[in-house]
Design a protein around this motif. Sequence first.
Motif, PDB file in Angstrom:
ATOM      1  N   ASP A   5     -16.137  26.823  21.360  1.00  0.00           N
ATOM      2  CA  ASP A   5     -15.289  27.838  21.719  1.00  0.00           C
ATOM      3  C   ASP A   5     -14.664  27.372  20.803  1.00  0.00           C
ATOM      4  N   VAL A   6     -14.207  26.389  21.034  1.00  0.00           N
ATOM      5  CA  VAL A   6     -13.055  25.535  20.122  1.00  0.00           C
ATOM      6  C   VAL A   6     -13.561  24.155  19.644  1.00  0.00           C
ATOM      7  N   ILE A   7     -12.769  24.733  18.280  1.00  0.00           N
ATOM      8  CA  ILE A   7     -12.894  22.715  17.458  1.00  0.00           C
ATOM      9  C   ILE A   7     -11.622  22.129  16.999  1.00  0.00           C
ATOM     10  N   VAL A   8     -11.319  20.794  17.528  1.00  0.00           N
ATOM     11  CA  VAL A   8     -10.230  20.740  16.854  1.00  0.00           C
ATOM     12  C   VAL A   8     -10.792  19.556  15.805  1.00  0.00           C
ATOM     13  N   LEU A   9     -10.009  19.753  14.525  1.00  0.00           N
ATOM     14  CA  LEU A   9      -9.744  18.643  13.597  1.00  0.00           C
ATOM     15  C   LEU A   9      -8.629  17.789  13.961  1.00  0.00           C
ATOM     16  N   GLY A  10      -9.855  16.662  13.626  1.00  0.00           N
ATOM     17  CA  GLY A  10      -8.568  15.605  14.024  1.00  0.00           C
ATOM     18  C   GLY A  10      -8.774  15.020  14.878  1.00  0.00           C
ATOM     19  N   ALA A  19      -8.288  18.350  22.420  1.00  0.00           N
ATOM     20  CA  ALA A  19      -9.927  18.746  22.774  1.00  0.00           C
ATOM     21  C   ALA A  19     -10.128  18.251  24.926  1.00  0.00           C
ATOM     22  N   ILE A  20      -9.694  17.111  24.988  1.00  0.00           N
ATOM     23  CA  ILE A  20      -9.843  17.384  26.661  1.00  0.00           C
ATOM     24  C   ILE A  20      -9.204  18.005  26.735  1.00  0.00           C
ATOM     25  N   ARG A  21      -8.699  18.818  27.148  1.00  0.00           N
ATOM     26  CA  ARG A  21      -8.039  20.354  27.240  1.00  0.00           C
ATOM     27  C   ARG A  21      -8.404  20.831  27.799  1.00  0.00           C
ATOM     28  N   ALA A  22      -8.989  21.382  26.337  1.00  0.00           N
ATOM     29  CA  ALA A  22      -9.833  22.377  26.182  1.00  0.00           C
ATOM     30  C   ALA A  22     -11.055  22.395  26.992  1.00  0.00           C
ATOM     31  N   SER A  23     -11.583  21.228  27.548  1.00  0.00           N
ATOM     32  CA  SER A  23     -12.848  21.050  28.120  1.00  0.00           C
ATOM     33  C   SER A  23     -12.574  21.043  29.687  1.00  0.00           C
ATOM     34  N   GLN A  24     -11.433  20.154  29.621  1.00  0.00           N
ATOM     35  CA  GLN A  24     -11.144  20.512  31.146  1.00  0.00           C
ATOM     36  C   GLN A  24     -10.942  21.733  31.676  1.00  0.00           C
ATOM     37  N   LEU A  25     -10.466  22.977  30.807  1.00  0.00           N
ATOM     38  CA  LEU A  25     -10.142  25.026  31.462  1.00  0.00           C
ATOM     39  C   LEU A  25     -11.697  24.938  30.936  1.00  0.00           C
ATOM     40  N   GLY A  26     -12.628  24.535  30.543  1.00  0.00           N
ATOM     41  CA  GLY A  26     -13.482  25.431  30.683  1.00  0.00           C
ATOM     42  C   GLY A  26     -15.059  25.206  28.650  1.00  0.00           C
ATOM     43  N   PHE A  27     -14.186  25.008  27.903  1.00  0.00           N
ATOM     44  CA  PHE A  27     -14.505  25.771  26.079  1.00  0.00           C
ATOM     45  C   PHE A  27     -15.395  24.105  26.334  1.00  0.00           C
ATOM     46  N   GLU A 132     -22.214  22.607   8.699  1.00  0.00           N
ATOM     47  CA  GLU A 132     -21.276  24.114   8.979  1.00  0.00           C
ATOM     48  C   GLU A 132     -21.075  23.915  10.429  1.00  0.00           C
ATOM     49  N   TYR A 133     -20.034  23.916  11.233  1.00  0.00           N
ATOM     50  CA  TYR A 133     -19.825  24.312  12.502  1.00  0.00           C
ATOM     51  C   TYR A 133     -18.990  26.441  12.873  1.00  0.00           C
ATOM     52  N   SER A 134     -19.402  26.339  13.700  1.00  0.00           N
ATOM     53  CA  SER A 134     -18.021  27.731  14.269  1.00  0.00           C
ATOM     54  C   SER A 134     -17.566  27.265  15.215  1.00  0.00           C
ATOM     55  N   ALA A 135     -16.727  28.189  15.522  1.00  0.00           N
ATOM     56  CA  ALA A 135     -15.941  28.552  16.341  1.00  0.00           C
ATOM     57  C   ALA A 135     -15.053  29.264  16.698  1.00  0.00           C
ATOM     58  N   ASP A 136     -14.742  30.059  18.577  1.00  0.00           N
ATOM     59  CA  ASP A 136     -13.827  31.367  18.274  1.00  0.00           C
ATOM     60  C   ASP A 136     -12.521  30.826  17.358  1.00  0.00           C
ATOM     61  N   HIS A 137     -12.697  29.341  17.705  1.00  0.00           N
ATOM     62  CA  HIS A 137     -10.874  29.083  17.909  1.00  0.00           C
ATOM     63  C   HIS A 137     -10.715  27.613  17.145  1.00  0.00           C
ATOM     64  N   ILE A 138     -10.067  27.791  16.074  1.00  0.00           N
ATOM     65  CA  ILE A 138      -9.769  26.673  15.713  1.00  0.00           C
ATOM     66  C   ILE A 138      -8.397  25.626  15.499  1.00  0.00           C
ATOM     67  N   ILE A 139      -8.079  24.267  15.864  1.00  0.00           N
ATOM     68  CA  ILE A 139      -7.276  23.797  16.129  1.00  0.00           C
ATOM     69  C   ILE A 139      -6.858  22.859  15.162  1.00  0.00           C
ATOM     70  N   ILE A 325      -1.581  20.667  24.436  1.00  0.00           N
ATOM     71  CA  ILE A 325      -2.085  21.397  25.072  1.00  0.00           C
ATOM     72  C   ILE A 325      -1.373  22.813  25.481  1.00  0.00           C
ATOM     73  N   THR A 326      -0.612  22.860  24.947  1.00  0.00           N
ATOM     74  CA  THR A 326       0.329  23.847  25.314  1.00  0.00           C
ATOM     75  C   THR A 326      -0.865  25.394  24.361  1.00  0.00           C
ATOM     76  N   CYS A 327      -0.709  24.757  23.120  1.00  0.00           N
ATOM     77  CA  CYS A 327      -1.408  25.665  22.378  1.00  0.00           C
ATOM     78  C   CYS A 327      -2.903  26.470  23.124  1.00  0.00           C
ATOM     79  N   VAL A 328      -3.871  25.680  23.724  1.00  0.00           N
ATOM     80  CA  VAL A 328      -5.046  25.645  24.158  1.00  0.00           C
ATOM     81  C   VAL A 328      -4.620  26.524  25.755  1.00  0.00           C
ATOM     82  N   GLU A 329      -3.944  25.964  26.595  1.00  0.00           N
ATOM     83  CA  GLU A 329      -3.595  27.010  28.097  1.00  0.00           C
ATOM     84  C   GLU A 329      -3.263  27.868  27.377  1.00  0.00           C
ATOM     85  N   LYS A 330      -2.536  28.556  26.436  1.00  0.00           N
ATOM     86  CA  LYS A 330      -2.210  29.944  25.965  1.00  0.00           C
ATOM     87  C   LYS A 330      -3.789  30.484  25.667  1.00  0.00           C
TER      88      LYS A 330
END
Length: 463
Positions: A5-10, A19-27, A132-139, A325-330
């Motif tokens: 769902d989410v890949i964070v680069l860095g 990444a932690i907040r994204a995981s908390q939100l179920g991603f 290669e990896y894919s995600a709906d959202h790349i940060i 945190i603002t980014c993934v919550e949005k």
Amino acid sequence: MSKYDVIVLGSGPGGYVTAIRASQLGFKTAVIEKENLGGVCLNWGCIPTKALLKSAQVFEYLNHAGDYGLKVEKAEKDFGAVIKRSRNVADGMSKGVQFLMKKNKIEVIDGFGKLKSGKKIEVTDKNDKKTEYSADHIIIATGARSRELPNLPQDGKKVIGYRQAMSLEKQPKSMIVVGSGAIGVEFAHFYKTMGTEVTIVEFLPNLVPLEDEEISKQFERSFKKAGIKVMTSSSVESVDTSGDLVKAQVKTKKGMETLEAEVVLSAVGIKSNLENIGLEELGIKTDRDKILVNDFYETNVKGIYAIGDVVAGPALAHVASAEGITCVEKIKGMHVEPIDYGNIPGCTYATPEIASVGMTEKQAKEAGYELKVGKFPFSASGKAKAAGTPDGFVKVIFDAKYGEWLGCHMIGAGVTDMIAEAVLGRKLETTGHEVLKAIHPHPTMSEAVMEAVADAYGEVIHL
């Protein structure tokens, strides 16, 4: 190909927190890191420098034990052990991030990530294997590195950046620090306290030039008192590293001057890590070394976001974390407000410490406010006097018409732990009278905030 769902680069304080907040939100979340979890902050920045500064503080206490009625035989330092302690602290923090990744079921992908079309990232590992990896959202959270000036090229030995400055095998007898932002003055203080002869060269008229002018002047007095040579309105034009000592040609208001030192530390800012991560291929817009994003950190390419040092705004760990945190919550669809960049605290951990938030007095005047300004010196603080740290003051700035807390600026021992009161007060739209009527504990350094507000309103008791 693995899909997320989410890949964070860095994985710096922007990336791993995101990444932690994204995981908390179920991603379903993964983070890509080419070096060490925790990024520069945990491994080469915020944390290990504070460990060095703590060693310097303890050494300073030992050398001034007599001021506290104590007798200590001549204190000796082991520079290698000081550096080793700092590295151990950093390693421990990085291991802590590893634990957090496992706890939050985040996959850590080791290697260098490059964006590809179709919301994909190609990761090259240390054996040059590409996956290669894919995600709906790349940060994108790739952070920054020490900026090099053309006339001050770093060789890692005689002309160094912050990474080498915190891991030197041998303590230099002399050092020139170029730049007086937080990185420059913190290292200047550390090395001077450990016994290195330090000269600091600043292009602008004041040290820590982003701070309120009164703070800058007090800080410069403290540095000079500590034996650090200060050269403001000066610039290093060139360096000659061919001899045993580095020769730096410094342009001052009086003309050219030659300085010599074993090491030159370049602390002239940072450069965003934007190279070779696929921005050009995807058409992601950048401007002046920064990725362009909207209020919630989405780039012009849908599904690609950027946070932290690679976007405009203060290059600070706590800012990167908040942005992530603002980014993934949005992304999750939560109701979130854009970050108020006018209410970001800044901290410098030299001695004396500096902490500030909001407008300087000059900025507030230029914005057209009628002001109430108050100051309270730590020389009038019982806690500061008892602790042997009476230098510095708290300065507060209020709008005279409505009582809005426009700015707060502190210099002195421990002030970086005090500034949150002003940040929270401003967030809650606190007025000067409300701060004044909030009872502060005695004896504490924090009383100085209340006393400074009282001074602004003509009600100060202890001056």
